[in-house]
Design a protein around this motif. Sequence first.
Motif, PDB file in Angstrom:
ATOM      1  N   GLU A 157      49.831  49.462  56.223  1.00  0.00           N
ATOM      2  CA  GLU A 157      50.668  48.858  55.178  1.00  0.00           C
ATOM      3  C   GLU A 157      51.786  47.984  55.752  1.00  0.00           C
ATOM      4  OE1 GLU A 157      49.965  48.645  52.161  1.00  0.00           O
ATOM      5  OE2 GLU A 157      48.550  50.268  51.798  1.00  0.00           O
ATOM      6  N   LYS A 158      52.490  48.484  56.771  1.00  0.00           N
ATOM      7  CA  LYS A 158      53.552  47.661  57.359  1.00  0.00           C
ATOM      8  C   LYS A 158      52.970  46.402  57.986  1.00  0.00           C
ATOM      9  CE  LYS A 158      57.032  51.153  58.309  1.00  0.00           C
ATOM     10  NZ  LYS A 158      57.972  51.698  59.279  1.00  0.00           N
ATOM     11  N   GLN A 159      51.844  46.546  58.666  1.00  0.00           N
ATOM     12  CA  GLN A 159      51.178  45.388  59.256  1.00  0.00           C
ATOM     13  C   GLN A 159      50.819  44.383  58.165  1.00  0.00           C
ATOM     14  OE1 GLN A 159      50.622  48.587  59.828  1.00  0.00           O
ATOM     15  NE2 GLN A 159      50.006  48.971  61.934  1.00  0.00           N
ATOM     16  N   CYS A 160      50.341  44.890  57.041  1.00  0.00           N
ATOM     17  CA  CYS A 160      49.968  44.027  55.925  1.00  0.00           C
ATOM     18  C   CYS A 160      51.191  43.263  55.412  1.00  0.00           C
ATOM     19  CB  CYS A 160      49.345  44.874  54.825  1.00  0.00           C
ATOM     20  SG  CYS A 160      48.516  43.920  53.553  1.00  0.00           S
ATOM     21  N   ASP A 161      52.333  43.941  55.286  1.00  0.00           N
ATOM     22  CA  ASP A 161      53.554  43.261  54.869  1.00  0.00           C
ATOM     23  C   ASP A 161      53.919  42.136  55.831  1.00  0.00           C
ATOM     24  OD1 ASP A 161      54.122  44.643  52.530  1.00  0.00           O
ATOM     25  OD2 ASP A 161      55.662  45.927  53.427  1.00  0.00           O
ATOM     26  N   ILE A 162      53.850  42.411  57.128  1.00  0.00           N
ATOM     27  CA  ILE A 162      54.228  41.419  58.138  1.00  0.00           C
ATOM     28  C   ILE A 162      53.320  40.202  58.052  1.00  0.00           C
ATOM     29  CG2 ILE A 162      54.396  40.963  60.621  1.00  0.00           C
ATOM     30  CD1 ILE A 162      55.091  44.031  60.894  1.00  0.00           C
ATOM     31  N   TRP A 163      52.007  40.430  58.042  1.00  0.00           N
ATOM     32  CA  TRP A 163      51.060  39.309  58.010  1.00  0.00           C
ATOM     33  C   TRP A 163      51.173  38.538  56.700  1.00  0.00           C
ATOM     34  CZ3 TRP A 163      50.153  42.036  62.293  1.00  0.00           C
ATOM     35  CH2 TRP A 163      49.499  41.397  63.349  1.00  0.00           C
ATOM     36  N   THR A 164      51.464  39.214  55.603  1.00  0.00           N
ATOM     37  CA  THR A 164      51.611  38.522  54.316  1.00  0.00           C
ATOM     38  C   THR A 164      52.813  37.594  54.340  1.00  0.00           C
ATOM     39  OG1 THR A 164      50.574  40.361  53.128  1.00  0.00           O
ATOM     40  CG2 THR A 164      51.921  38.840  51.826  1.00  0.00           C
ATOM     41  N   LEU A 165      53.960  38.094  54.783  1.00  0.00           N
ATOM     42  CA  LEU A 165      55.156  37.251  54.827  1.00  0.00           C
ATOM     43  C   LEU A 165      54.979  36.091  55.800  1.00  0.00           C
ATOM     44  CD1 LEU A 165      57.967  39.960  54.739  1.00  0.00           C
ATOM     45  CD2 LEU A 165      57.269  38.433  52.888  1.00  0.00           C
ATOM     46  N   ALA A 166      54.302  36.347  56.908  1.00  0.00           N
ATOM     47  CA  ALA A 166      54.112  35.301  57.915  1.00  0.00           C
ATOM     48  C   ALA A 166      53.126  34.229  57.440  1.00  0.00           C
ATOM     49  CB  ALA A 166      53.629  35.922  59.227  1.00  0.00           C
ATOM     50  N   ARG A 167      52.230  34.573  56.566  1.00  0.00           N
ATOM     51  CA  ARG A 167      51.167  33.652  56.144  1.00  0.00           C
ATOM     52  C   ARG A 167      51.709  32.424  55.423  1.00  0.00           C
ATOM     53  NH1 ARG A 167      45.278  33.953  55.408  1.00  0.00           N
ATOM     54  NH2 ARG A 167      45.415  35.833  56.662  1.00  0.00           N
ATOM     55  N   SER A 168      52.687  32.615  54.543  1.00  0.00           N
ATOM     56  CA  SER A 168      53.206  31.480  53.779  1.00  0.00           C
ATOM     57  C   SER A 168      54.536  31.851  53.130  1.00  0.00           C
ATOM     58  CB  SER A 168      52.220  31.086  52.682  1.00  0.00           C
ATOM     59  OG  SER A 168      52.794  30.153  51.799  1.00  0.00           O
ATOM     60  N   PRO A 169      55.446  30.879  53.004  1.00  0.00           N
ATOM     61  CA  PRO A 169      56.681  31.136  52.248  1.00  0.00           C
ATOM     62  C   PRO A 169      56.410  31.502  50.791  1.00  0.00           C
ATOM     63  CG  PRO A 169      56.872  29.089  53.498  1.00  0.00           C
ATOM     64  CD  PRO A 169      55.432  29.545  53.607  1.00  0.00           C
ATOM     65  N   LEU A 170      55.243  31.135  50.285  1.00  0.00           N
ATOM     66  CA  LEU A 170      54.877  31.482  48.913  1.00  0.00           C
ATOM     67  C   LEU A 170      55.019  32.984  48.672  1.00  0.00           C
ATOM     68  CD1 LEU A 170      53.548  30.616  46.163  1.00  0.00           C
ATOM     69  CD2 LEU A 170      51.356  31.178  47.246  1.00  0.00           C
ATOM     70  N   PHE A 171      54.697  33.777  49.674  1.00  0.00           N
ATOM     71  CA  PHE A 171      54.668  35.227  49.514  1.00  0.00           C
ATOM     72  C   PHE A 171      56.029  35.879  49.731  1.00  0.00           C
ATOM     73  CE2 PHE A 171      50.314  33.997  50.918  1.00  0.00           C
ATOM     74  CZ  PHE A 171      49.742  34.106  49.663  1.00  0.00           C
ATOM     75  N   CYS A 172      57.060  35.072  49.811  1.00  0.00           N
ATOM     76  CA  CYS A 172      58.426  35.586  50.021  1.00  0.00           C
ATOM     77  C   CYS A 172      59.210  35.668  48.718  1.00  0.00           C
ATOM     78  CB  CYS A 172      59.168  34.699  51.028  1.00  0.00           C
ATOM     79  SG  CYS A 172      58.466  34.754  52.678  1.00  0.00           S
ATOM     80  N   ASP A 173      58.536  35.676  47.581  1.00  0.00           N
ATOM     81  CA  ASP A 173      59.242  35.718  46.301  1.00  0.00           C
ATOM     82  C   ASP A 173      59.783  37.097  45.958  1.00  0.00           C
ATOM     83  OD1 ASP A 173      56.677  36.761  45.832  1.00  0.00           O
ATOM     84  OD2 ASP A 173      56.594  35.986  43.784  1.00  0.00           O
ATOM     85  N   GLU A 174      59.353  38.101  46.679  1.00  0.00           N
ATOM     86  CA  GLU A 174      59.792  39.472  46.443  1.00  0.00           C
ATOM     87  C   GLU A 174      59.819  40.188  47.791  1.00  0.00           C
ATOM     88  OE1 GLU A 174      58.488  42.325  43.006  1.00  0.00           O
ATOM     89  OE2 GLU A 174      56.973  42.427  44.596  1.00  0.00           O
ATOM     90  N   ALA A 175      60.733  41.124  47.943  1.00  0.00           N
ATOM     91  CA  ALA A 175      60.823  41.884  49.196  1.00  0.00           C
ATOM     92  C   ALA A 175      59.555  42.705  49.401  1.00  0.00           C
ATOM     93  CB  ALA A 175      62.036  42.800  49.171  1.00  0.00           C
ATOM     94  N   PRO A 176      59.124  42.857  50.644  1.00  0.00           N
ATOM     95  CA  PRO A 176      57.928  43.666  50.911  1.00  0.00           C
ATOM     96  C   PRO A 176      58.197  45.139  50.620  1.00  0.00           C
ATOM     97  CG  PRO A 176      59.017  43.080  52.954  1.00  0.00           C
ATOM     98  CD  PRO A 176      59.725  42.335  51.863  1.00  0.00           C
ATOM     99  N   ALA A 177      57.141  45.848  50.293  1.00  0.00           N
ATOM    100  CA  ALA A 177      57.291  47.247  49.873  1.00  0.00           C
ATOM    101  C   ALA A 177      57.345  48.235  51.031  1.00  0.00           C
ATOM    102  CB  ALA A 177      56.143  47.622  48.942  1.00  0.00           C
ATOM    103  N   TYR A 178      56.695  47.935  52.140  1.00  0.00           N
ATOM    104  CA  TYR A 178      56.522  48.947  53.182  1.00  0.00           C
ATOM    105  C   TYR A 178      57.402  48.765  54.407  1.00  0.00           C
ATOM    106  CZ  TYR A 178      52.630  50.351  50.312  1.00  0.00           C
ATOM    107  OH  TYR A 178      51.871  50.775  49.249  1.00  0.00           O
ATOM    108  N   LEU A 179      57.806  47.548  54.706  1.00  0.00           N
ATOM    109  CA  LEU A 179      58.707  47.358  55.844  1.00  0.00           C
ATOM    110  C   LEU A 179      60.035  48.036  55.553  1.00  0.00           C
ATOM    111  CD1 LEU A 179      58.344  43.651  56.999  1.00  0.00           C
ATOM    112  CD2 LEU A 179      57.891  45.696  58.322  1.00  0.00           C
ATOM    113  N   ARG A 180      60.606  48.648  56.565  1.00  0.00           N
ATOM    114  CA  ARG A 180      61.895  49.306  56.421  1.00  0.00           C
ATOM    115  C   ARG A 180      62.978  48.229  56.440  1.00  0.00           C
ATOM    116  NH1 ARG A 180      62.729  53.215  60.903  1.00  0.00           N
ATOM    117  NH2 ARG A 180      60.611  53.645  60.285  1.00  0.00           N
ATOM    118  N   LEU A 181      63.514  47.950  55.263  1.00  0.00           N
ATOM    119  CA  LEU A 181      64.547  46.927  55.124  1.00  0.00           C
ATOM    120  C   LEU A 181      65.888  47.587  54.816  1.00  0.00           C
ATOM    121  CD1 LEU A 181      62.779  44.320  52.796  1.00  0.00           C
ATOM    122  CD2 LEU A 181      63.083  44.168  55.261  1.00  0.00           C
TER     123      LEU A 181
END
Length: 177
Positions: free
Chosen positions: A85-109
Amino acid sequence: MPFRFTPAMQKRLSRRLVQMLHHALHHFPELQGQTITVGYTRVHLGAAIREQNLIRLRARKVSYNTIGHELTHLVQGQNGIPGGEKQCDIWTLARSPLFCDEAPAYLRLPAVVRQHWPAFAPAVRALCLRALEIRKTHRQYIRWLEQELHALSRCRAASATGQLSLFETAGREKPEA
């Protein structure tokens, strides 16, 4: 059409959701030519079953981040994208700024990053991109990233007094060996 909708999702489908799905899919060349089944879920987070090429989403209040996260689950195991899940969050955010509209669920922020996500999103994305570079030579890239996210929140507090800018931590170097 690249999407097939389950009967439960068809009842809730909106033009907005269809447009979001198509826009998000554009950032996943690995999935081009495949049919993705989109189902409905009542839980806050979505779900994905790679073997069935199935994602489940909420029909209302869905974000690009959630759509991207679930599509990333479908491509985990390809092109060096590891599972988790954390890996998925990282790769999703890195893929495109489009996916930065909401904070990721699994990364410890840190709370301040989550609470003020729009202000932090570009810096967090930059850190995710850097973490993927670090991953090539260091296995502890997630630990490094979460430490950098914590440091980013401290820099934000300092920037309020004019001491540091929000982006100064994004260029920090390699993690400890």
